[in-house]
Scaffold this motif. Sequence first.
Motif, short mmCIF file in Angstrom:
data_model
loop_
_atom_site.label_atom_id
_atom_site.label_comp_id
_atom_site.label_asym_id
_atom_site.label_seq_id
_atom_site.Cartn_x
_atom_site.Cartn_y
_atom_site.Cartn_z
N TYR A 74 -3.99 1.12 -13.50
CA TYR A 74 -3.25 1.64 -14.64
C TYR A 74 -4.14 1.58 -15.87
O TYR A 74 -5.01 0.71 -15.99
CB TYR A 74 -2.00 0.80 -14.90
CG TYR A 74 -1.11 0.62 -13.69
CD1 TYR A 74 -0.02 1.46 -13.47
CD2 TYR A 74 -1.38 -0.40 -12.77
CE1 TYR A 74 0.78 1.29 -12.35
CE2 TYR A 74 -0.58 -0.57 -11.65
CZ TYR A 74 0.50 0.28 -11.45
OH TYR A 74 1.29 0.11 -10.33
N LYS A 75 -3.91 2.49 -16.79
CA LYS A 75 -4.65 2.47 -18.05
C LYS A 75 -3.67 2.15 -19.18
O LYS A 75 -2.63 2.80 -19.33
CB LYS A 75 -5.33 3.82 -18.29
CG LYS A 75 -6.31 3.81 -19.45
CD LYS A 75 -7.18 5.06 -19.46
CE LYS A 75 -8.29 5.00 -18.43
NZ LYS A 75 -9.24 6.14 -18.55
N PHE A 84 -2.79 -4.34 -10.30
CA PHE A 84 -1.63 -5.20 -10.09
C PHE A 84 -1.74 -5.89 -8.73
O PHE A 84 -1.66 -5.24 -7.69
CB PHE A 84 -0.34 -4.37 -10.16
CG PHE A 84 0.92 -5.18 -10.03
CD1 PHE A 84 1.35 -6.00 -11.06
CD2 PHE A 84 1.68 -5.13 -8.87
CE1 PHE A 84 2.52 -6.74 -10.95
CE2 PHE A 84 2.86 -5.85 -8.74
CZ PHE A 84 3.28 -6.67 -9.78
N ARG A 85 -2.02 -7.18 -8.74
CA ARG A 85 -2.10 -8.02 -7.55
C ARG A 85 -3.04 -7.47 -6.47
O ARG A 85 -2.70 -7.45 -5.27
CB ARG A 85 -0.70 -8.26 -6.98
CG ARG A 85 0.29 -8.88 -7.96
CD ARG A 85 1.60 -9.29 -7.33
NE ARG A 85 1.42 -10.36 -6.35
CZ ARG A 85 2.43 -10.97 -5.72
NH1 ARG A 85 3.68 -10.60 -5.98
NH2 ARG A 85 2.21 -11.92 -4.85
N ILE A 335 8.43 -4.73 -14.56
CA ILE A 335 7.22 -4.63 -13.73
C ILE A 335 6.29 -3.54 -14.24
O ILE A 335 5.07 -3.73 -14.31
CB ILE A 335 7.59 -4.42 -12.26
CG1 ILE A 335 8.27 -5.69 -11.71
CG2 ILE A 335 6.35 -4.09 -11.42
CD1 ILE A 335 8.79 -5.56 -10.29
N THR A 336 6.83 -2.39 -14.62
CA THR A 336 5.96 -1.33 -15.12
C THR A 336 5.34 -1.70 -16.46
O THR A 336 4.18 -1.35 -16.74
CB THR A 336 6.71 0.01 -15.24
OG1 THR A 336 7.89 -0.16 -16.04
CG2 THR A 336 7.11 0.54 -13.86
N LYS A 337 6.06 -2.42 -17.29
CA LYS A 337 5.47 -2.89 -18.55
C LYS A 337 4.33 -3.88 -18.28
O LYS A 337 3.31 -3.86 -18.98
CB LYS A 337 6.53 -3.53 -19.44
CG LYS A 337 7.44 -2.52 -20.13
CD LYS A 337 8.51 -3.20 -20.98
CE LYS A 337 9.39 -2.18 -21.66
NZ LYS A 337 10.48 -2.81 -22.46
N LEU A 338 4.49 -4.72 -17.27
CA LEU A 338 3.40 -5.60 -16.86
C LEU A 338 2.18 -4.77 -16.45
O LEU A 338 1.05 -5.04 -16.87
CB LEU A 338 3.82 -6.46 -15.67
CG LEU A 338 4.47 -7.82 -15.90
CD1 LEU A 338 4.79 -8.46 -14.56
CD2 LEU A 338 3.56 -8.73 -16.71
N GLN A 339 2.42 -3.78 -15.63
CA GLN A 339 1.33 -2.97 -15.08
C GLN A 339 0.58 -2.19 -16.14
O GLN A 339 -0.62 -1.99 -16.03
CB GLN A 339 1.89 -2.03 -14.00
CG GLN A 339 2.39 -2.79 -12.77
CD GLN A 339 3.21 -1.92 -11.83
OE1 GLN A 339 3.77 -0.91 -12.23
NE2 GLN A 339 3.29 -2.31 -10.57
#
Length: 354
Positions: A74-75, A84-85, A335-339
Amino acid sequence: MQELKIIKSTTLKDKPEQVGDFGTIFTDHMFVLDYEEGKGWHNPVIEPYQPMLVDPASAILHYGQGIFEGMKAYKTNDGLVQLFRPRDNFLRLNRSAERLCIPQIDVDFVLECLNKLIELESEWIPTKEGTSLYIRPYIVATESFLGVRPSHKYKLFIILSPVGAYYPEGLKPVKILVEDKFVRAVAGGLGEAKTMANYAASLLAAQEAKSKGFSQVLWLDGVNLKYVEEVGTMNIFFKINGEIITPALNGSILPGITRDSVIKVLKSWGLTVNERKISIDEVVEAFDNELLEEAFGTGTAAVISPVGILQYKDKKMELKDFESDSIAHKLYDFITKLQYGKENDTFDWIKSLS
């Protein structure tokens, strides 16, 4: 291990303005690593993306000895590239390799090579919300022989594809058909490994479901056709009368990275997740008693997919239209905010490219 060799392409592709259908566009380069019995893994190279030469007698073509993984890059808004992991994905690749009699990889070395590949292809990472660079590592048996035994030669590839949402519906609720005729896997088989054979076994049922207007099928156990296992491309969760339930890993269910992430996130929120057997009859009963509050799938490709309709035989279970305060939406947002670097990573899951 030998030093990584990089051969840059002299004919770069035009980068698309739109990513199109999931997994149909590929970047300029790929990573390749060879294995030969007696030599181990060797000859690491990043080279131009190109067709692979396969001997007609290669073991993968005849006996299906192959495994794969899926992850994303992700950018962030400030241009930082994040994974992510990724280590967990490569550790799972090694667990699949063990089940398929494939030699173990050096996780740290392959991760280092992946970072180099993504650095080279960083301009391919889309920046529009919901998009990412899909990463597909896979290992195939390449020895040329006709005989049922583990191959003595393998190739590991990593290819990259800029992608949008896996399901055209996006985060909108999807329609899932409970499969009551075909089975995908049984305990003791290949269900817990991410191998090509598992997905080949799912194709006919998925095709029939799509012809009826469904996005995917929900598999039941292969012995009794009674207990819920997983969706074709996702693990499954239910919220019944306040209890969050997901089928326990039993040897025929893929141990999803997103599944594990969701369990950890929910527990960090003070919620209890029960990993246990759950029959389709229990789901139907909960629906009939108005206790089935949510159902959602989890996976790398789609992240979180709320289930809007769950069809079992003649029973159509239509779930409520999910609002922003649903568990599924909260998980997707978190989760998407983490990514994408918009949420503080207290789990140490995000790995930034240096």
